[in-house]
Write a protein that holds these residues in place. Structure first.
Motif, PDB file in Angstrom:
ATOM      1  N   ARG A 161       0.833  -1.201   0.000  1.00 19.97           N
ATOM      2  CA  ARG A 161       0.000   0.000   0.000  1.00 19.97           C
ATOM      3  C   ARG A 161       0.870   1.255   0.000  1.00 19.97           C
ATOM      4  NH1 ARG A 161      -5.100  -0.810  -0.371  1.00 19.97           N
ATOM      5  NH2 ARG A 161      -5.725   1.152   0.556  1.00 19.97           N
ATOM      6  N   ALA A 162       2.024   1.216   0.693  1.00 17.73           N
ATOM      7  CA  ALA A 162       2.945   2.353   0.683  1.00 17.73           C
ATOM      8  C   ALA A 162       3.516   2.587  -0.718  1.00 17.73           C
ATOM      9  CB  ALA A 162       4.075   2.126   1.690  1.00 17.73           C
ATOM     10  N   GLU A 163       3.609   1.509  -1.483  1.00 20.73           N
ATOM     11  CA  GLU A 163       4.098   1.585  -2.862  1.00 20.73           C
ATOM     12  C   GLU A 163       3.009   2.106  -3.809  1.00 20.73           C
ATOM     13  OE1 GLU A 163       5.571  -1.612  -6.208  1.00 20.73           O
ATOM     14  OE2 GLU A 163       5.873  -2.157  -4.102  1.00 20.73           O
ATOM     15  N   GLY A 164       1.794   2.221  -3.319  1.00 24.67           N
ATOM     16  CA  GLY A 164       0.701   2.712  -4.146  1.00 24.67           C
ATOM     17  C   GLY A 164      -0.151   1.621  -4.770  1.00 24.67           C
ATOM     18  N   ILE A 165       0.084   0.377  -4.369  1.00 25.33           N
ATOM     19  CA  ILE A 165      -0.710  -0.739  -4.889  1.00 25.33           C
ATOM     20  C   ILE A 165      -1.967  -0.869  -4.029  1.00 25.33           C
ATOM     21  CG2 ILE A 165      -0.772  -3.238  -5.256  1.00 25.33           C
ATOM     22  CD1 ILE A 165       2.264  -3.054  -5.844  1.00 25.33           C
ATOM     23  N   ASP A 166      -3.118  -0.857  -4.664  1.00 21.16           N
ATOM     24  CA  ASP A 166      -4.402  -0.934  -3.956  1.00 21.16           C
ATOM     25  C   ASP A 166      -4.709  -2.384  -3.613  1.00 21.16           C
ATOM     26  OD1 ASP A 166      -6.852  -0.368  -2.859  1.00 21.16           O
ATOM     27  OD2 ASP A 166      -7.846   0.000  -4.772  1.00 21.16           O
ATOM     28  N   LEU A 167      -3.946  -2.924  -2.690  1.00 23.85           N
ATOM     29  CA  LEU A 167      -4.053  -4.318  -2.267  1.00 23.85           C
ATOM     30  C   LEU A 167      -5.123  -4.466  -1.196  1.00 23.85           C
ATOM     31  CD1 LEU A 167      -2.923  -7.264  -2.074  1.00 23.85           C
ATOM     32  CD2 LEU A 167      -1.358  -6.367  -0.333  1.00 23.85           C
ATOM     33  N   THR A 168      -6.000  -5.437  -1.394  1.00 22.53           N
ATOM     34  CA  THR A 168      -6.983  -5.794  -0.378  1.00 22.53           C
ATOM     35  C   THR A 168      -6.902  -7.295  -0.143  1.00 22.53           C
ATOM     36  OG1 THR A 168      -8.739  -6.064  -2.025  1.00 22.53           O
ATOM     37  CG2 THR A 168      -8.539  -3.889  -0.982  1.00 22.53           C
ATOM     38  N   PHE A 169      -7.577  -7.755   0.904  1.00 19.70           N
ATOM     39  CA  PHE A 169      -7.568  -9.186   1.186  1.00 19.70           C
ATOM     40  C   PHE A 169      -8.795  -9.532   2.014  1.00 19.70           C
ATOM     41  CE2 PHE A 169      -5.404  -7.188   4.712  1.00 19.70           C
ATOM     42  CZ  PHE A 169      -5.906  -7.854   5.824  1.00 19.70           C
ATOM     43  N   ASP A 170      -9.085 -10.821   2.064  1.00 18.62           N
ATOM     44  CA  ASP A 170     -10.065 -11.335   3.008  1.00 18.62           C
ATOM     45  C   ASP A 170      -9.400 -12.471   3.768  1.00 18.62           C
ATOM     46  OD1 ASP A 170     -10.806 -14.088   1.834  1.00 18.62           O
ATOM     47  OD2 ASP A 170     -11.279 -12.781   0.138  1.00 18.62           O
ATOM     48  N   ASN A 171      -9.938 -12.774   4.912  1.00 18.72           N
ATOM     49  CA  ASN A 171      -9.454 -13.929   5.658  1.00 18.72           C
ATOM     50  C   ASN A 171     -10.604 -14.502   6.457  1.00 18.72           C
ATOM     51  OD1 ASN A 171      -9.692 -12.230   7.882  1.00 18.72           O
ATOM     52  ND2 ASN A 171      -7.510 -11.970   8.151  1.00 18.72           N
ATOM     53  N   TYR A 172     -10.355 -15.597   7.107  1.00 14.40           N
ATOM     54  CA  TYR A 172     -11.407 -16.211   7.896  1.00 14.40           C
ATOM     55  C   TYR A 172     -11.044 -16.074   9.371  1.00 14.40           C
ATOM     56  CZ  TYR A 172      -8.135 -19.913   6.532  1.00 14.40           C
ATOM     57  OH  TYR A 172      -7.016 -20.630   6.226  1.00 14.40           O
ATOM     58  N   PRO A 173     -12.043 -15.819  10.196  1.00 18.58           N
ATOM     59  CA  PRO A 173     -11.785 -15.512  11.606  1.00 18.58           C
ATOM     60  C   PRO A 173     -11.764 -16.743  12.516  1.00 18.58           C
ATOM     61  CG  PRO A 173     -14.074 -15.134  11.116  1.00 18.58           C
ATOM     62  CD  PRO A 173     -13.426 -15.573   9.827  1.00 18.58           C
ATOM     63  N   TYR A 174     -11.165 -17.807  12.040  1.00 21.16           N
ATOM     64  CA  TYR A 174     -11.090 -19.033  12.842  1.00 21.16           C
ATOM     65  C   TYR A 174      -9.833 -19.790  12.444  1.00 21.16           C
ATOM     66  CZ  TYR A 174     -13.118 -20.707   8.470  1.00 21.16           C
ATOM     67  OH  TYR A 174     -13.349 -20.946   7.127  1.00 21.16           O
ATOM     68  N   LEU A 175      -9.430 -20.715  13.289  1.00 23.26           N
ATOM     69  CA  LEU A 175      -8.267 -21.558  12.966  1.00 23.26           C
ATOM     70  C   LEU A 175      -8.693 -22.587  11.951  1.00 23.26           C
ATOM     71  CD1 LEU A 175      -6.817 -22.099  16.543  1.00 23.26           C
ATOM     72  CD2 LEU A 175      -6.000 -20.532  14.774  1.00 23.26           C
ATOM     73  N   ARG A 176      -7.896 -22.755  10.924  1.00 20.75           N
ATOM     74  CA  ARG A 176      -8.216 -23.756   9.906  1.00 20.75           C
ATOM     75  C   ARG A 176      -7.687 -25.111  10.352  1.00 20.75           C
ATOM     76  NH1 ARG A 176      -4.032 -25.048   6.300  1.00 20.75           N
ATOM     77  NH2 ARG A 176      -2.174 -23.812   6.638  1.00 20.75           N
ATOM     78  N   GLY A 177      -8.144 -26.137   9.698  1.00 18.87           N
ATOM     79  CA  GLY A 177      -7.690 -27.485  10.011  1.00 18.87           C
ATOM     80  C   GLY A 177      -6.251 -27.681   9.603  1.00 18.87           C
TER      81      GLY A 177
END
Length: 180
Positions: A161-177
Motif C-alpha cells: 500500500r505504501a508503494e501505491g498498490i491498492d491491495l486488499t484481502f479477506d481472511n477467515y476468523p477461525y483456525l483452519r484445520g
C-alpha cells in the motif's frame, strides 16, 4: 457447469449446463434469483480451454487467445479475473502470463482476485508474485483467504500500500484445520 454447482447452489435458473458466454450466464440470473451476482473470469478455465493441461508457459498465440477471452468476458459484464495458483492448471502459469491477462482488467478498473501460490511460511514469496503481477498488469489485487504469520502479513500489506498498490484481502476468523 450448472449441474456441477447444483448441489451447492441449486440449478442455474436459465442454463442447461452447456457452454455459455459471460453475458448469457449473467442474463440467466437477471430477475430469476434474489442474490446479487457478479462474475469473475476464471483464469484456470480460460487457460484449460486454450492450453488443456499443458505444464508450460503459453506460446504467443495461446496467450493472445486467453487475453481475447478476458477482453470478451469483460465487455460482457465480468467483474474481474480470478486465479487459483495452487491448483491445476493455474499452478502451471507464471507471473508474466497472469500479468498479461490482468492488463485489460486493470485498464477497466476491475480487480485481480487470487488464491495466491502459497500461504503460511510461503506467504512472502507468494505475495512478491502477487505484487509483480499487480505492477506489470497495472491492476489492484485482492488476496483470498490471506493467512500466515501475522507480523509478516501486515508488513507485506503495508509495504504494498505504501508503494501505491491498492491491495486488499479477506481472511477467515477461525483456525483452519491442519494441512495434510
Amino acid at each position: 457447469m450448472s449441474r456441477y454447482f447444483a448441489p451447492v447452489n441449486g440449478p442455474h435458473p436459465g442454463l442447461d449446463g452447456g457452454p455459455v458466454t459471460v453475458a448469457e450466464l449473467l442474463a440467466g440470473y437477471d430477475r430469476r434469483t434474489p442474490l446479487n451476482t457478479v462474475y469473475l473470469l476464471p483464469h484456470g478455465t480460460i487457460r484449460h480451454g486454450v492450453m488443456g493441461t499443458a505444464r508450460r508457459a503459453p506460446e504467443p498465440g495461446e496467450l493472445a487467445a486467453m487475453r481475447a477471452h478476458v477482453e470478451r468476458g469483460l465487455s460482457e459484464g465480468a467483474a474481474g479475473l480470478s486465479t487459483g495458483l495452487e491448483y491445476v492448471p493455474g499452478a502451471y502459469a507464471g507471473a508474466a502470463e497472469i500479468a498479461a491477462l490482468c492488463a485489460p482488467v486493470g485498464a477497466a478498473g476491475l480487480p485481480y482476485v487470487t488464491h495466491m501460490r502459497g500461504y503460511e511460511s510461503a506467504a512472502g514469496a507468494a505475495m512478491a508474485e502477487v505484487l509483480e503481477i499487480a505492477r506489470a498488469g497495472r491492476v489492484a489485487p485482492h488476496v483470498s483467504h490471506y493467512h500466515g504469520p501475522g507480523d509478516e502479513l501486515v508488513a507485506l500489506v503495508d509495504g504494498a500500500r505504501a508503494e501505491g498498490i491498492d491491495l486488499t484481502f479477506d481472511n477467515y476468523p477461525y483456525l483452519r484445520g491442519p494441512a495434510r
